[in-house]
Motif scaffolding. Structure first.
Motif, PDB file in Angstrom:
ATOM      1  N   THR A  48       0.805  -1.220   0.000  1.00  0.00           N
ATOM      2  CA  THR A  48       0.000   0.000   0.000  1.00  0.00           C
ATOM      3  C   THR A  48       0.843   1.276   0.000  1.00  0.00           C
ATOM      4  O   THR A  48       0.317   2.367   0.179  1.00  0.00           O
ATOM      5  CB  THR A  48      -0.946   0.017   1.215  1.00  0.00           C
ATOM      6  N   ALA A  98      -2.122  -6.965   3.673  1.00  0.00           N
ATOM      7  CA  ALA A  98      -1.689  -5.618   3.291  1.00  0.00           C
ATOM      8  C   ALA A  98      -0.545  -5.183   4.189  1.00  0.00           C
ATOM      9  O   ALA A  98      -0.532  -5.477   5.379  1.00  0.00           O
ATOM     10  CB  ALA A  98      -2.848  -4.627   3.400  1.00  0.00           C
ATOM     11  N   SER A 116      -1.408   0.503   5.577  1.00  0.00           N
ATOM     12  CA  SER A 116      -2.021  -0.807   5.335  1.00  0.00           C
ATOM     13  C   SER A 116      -3.208  -1.057   6.244  1.00  0.00           C
ATOM     14  O   SER A 116      -4.192  -1.689   5.842  1.00  0.00           O
ATOM     15  CB  SER A 116      -0.973  -1.906   5.500  1.00  0.00           C
ATOM     16  N   ASN A 124      -3.802  -7.009   8.345  1.00  0.00           N
ATOM     17  CA  ASN A 124      -2.750  -5.996   8.383  1.00  0.00           C
ATOM     18  C   ASN A 124      -1.460  -6.592   8.939  1.00  0.00           C
ATOM     19  O   ASN A 124      -1.450  -7.165  10.032  1.00  0.00           O
ATOM     20  CB  ASN A 124      -3.183  -4.818   9.258  1.00  0.00           C
TER      21      ASN A 124
END
Length: 305
Positions: free
Chosen positions: A200, A261, A269, A285
């Motif tokens: 991200t 992420a 993220s 996450n």
């Protein structure tokens, strides 16, 4: 018009018809379906009938100084995170997180609205909500569009009063689920491509730049570049479910496989994970992110797209 008048705090409310959908997933496992959760963020316009709440202000110092919110509590994501290398960015022990939030006068069953800098920030509001939910504060949401959106909503609806009773029994009985994943799980899943992996960060970081303290440049093997800023529309609000789904489909990402992420320290993220889980994705996450991953020379990195 200021967002707050005098020493009182404006009353909020929201429709709860979709706020407490049953959460059936616990852990990064492949599933054929993943139900939408209680939303992680609220539009400012929808927050007009809550009668009890606490505002956690995670905006930058200058923004807080310019537009003060009487009665709000100030906290940063760093206060709930580790600072020691190589664990910088990881969430503190959950008991410590709960202690810090309790010391602000907030209990686990209270409604918490997190205010961030929106598209001008780093997704801190998403990181705070992720941290709170990990620690059991499930009634935590961030306000989409930040301060400006909330101010406009209050100006438009200044005569609306919060008179709806809030039944906390549903939220109190929710299963305690985690949307966190550790490097060991990610590493174990790489050979079989167990996860969709989203980077991200900025495209330059994905390609190898290290502007924010990473020990090495590159991205986790197999990761797709999915810059968190691309989730904002032209008005600075979070894009719709259909728009986000379309962006993910273009990357070859479907809902059948869990998503991991990451960013530099798990802030951007976490923001993305909150959006994805709201929209029905089984997302997790990686809080340690590149600060942790790049610090270990044994962990693989790629620099090509």
């Amino acid at each position: 018009m200021k967002i707050m008048r005098g020493y009182g705090i404006y009353l909020f409310s929201i429709s709860l018809l979709w706020a407490f959908w049953l959460q059936l997933s616990a852990g990064p496992k492949g599933q054929s379906s993943f139900p939408e959760e209680s939303p992680w963020f609220l539009s400012a316009e929808s927050a007009l009938h809550f009668s009890q709440y606490t505002i956690l202000d995670t905006r930058s110092y200058l923004h807080r100084l310019k537009n003060k919110i009487p009665g709000s509590k100030v906290i940063s994501w760093e206060e709930l995170s580790r600072t020691d290398i190589p664990h910088k960015g990881e969430l503190l022990e959950l008991s410590l997180v709960r202690k810090k939030i309790n010391e602000l006068g907030i209990k686990e069953n209270q409604f918490i609205f997190v205010l961030g800098d929106g598209e001008s920030g780093w997704g801190e509001e998403g990181r705070i909500v992720w941290s709170l939910r990990e620690a059991g504060f499930y009634n935590s949401y961030w306000i989409d569009g930040g301060y400006s959106a909330l101010e406009k909503a209050i100006q438009k609806n200044s005569n609306v009063k919060g008179d709806n009773a809030i039944d906390l029994s549903v939220s109190q009985n929710r299963p305690k689920l985690s949307s966190s994943i550790r490097k060991e799980e990610i590493l174990k899943g790489l050979p079989t491509k167990q996860f969709h992996i989203l980077d991200t960060r900025e495209p330059r970081e994905f390609s190898g730049a290290t502007p924010y303290g990473e020990s090495r440049g590159g991205h986790i093997p197999g990761a797709k570049s999915f810059f968190y800023q691309d989730l904002f529309d032209a008005k600075g609000n979070i894009k719709s479910k259909s728009e986000v789904e379309n962006s993910l489909k273009q990357l070859g990402i479907q809902k059948e496989k869990p998503i991991v992420a990451y960013c530099t320290g798990g802030v951007r993220s976490a923001f993305v994970v909150g959006i994805l889980r709201t929209y029905g994705y089984n997302a997790y996450n990686y809080a340690g992110s590149m600060w942790e991953w790049s610090h270990d020379p044994k962990l693989p990195l790629e620099t090509k797209n």
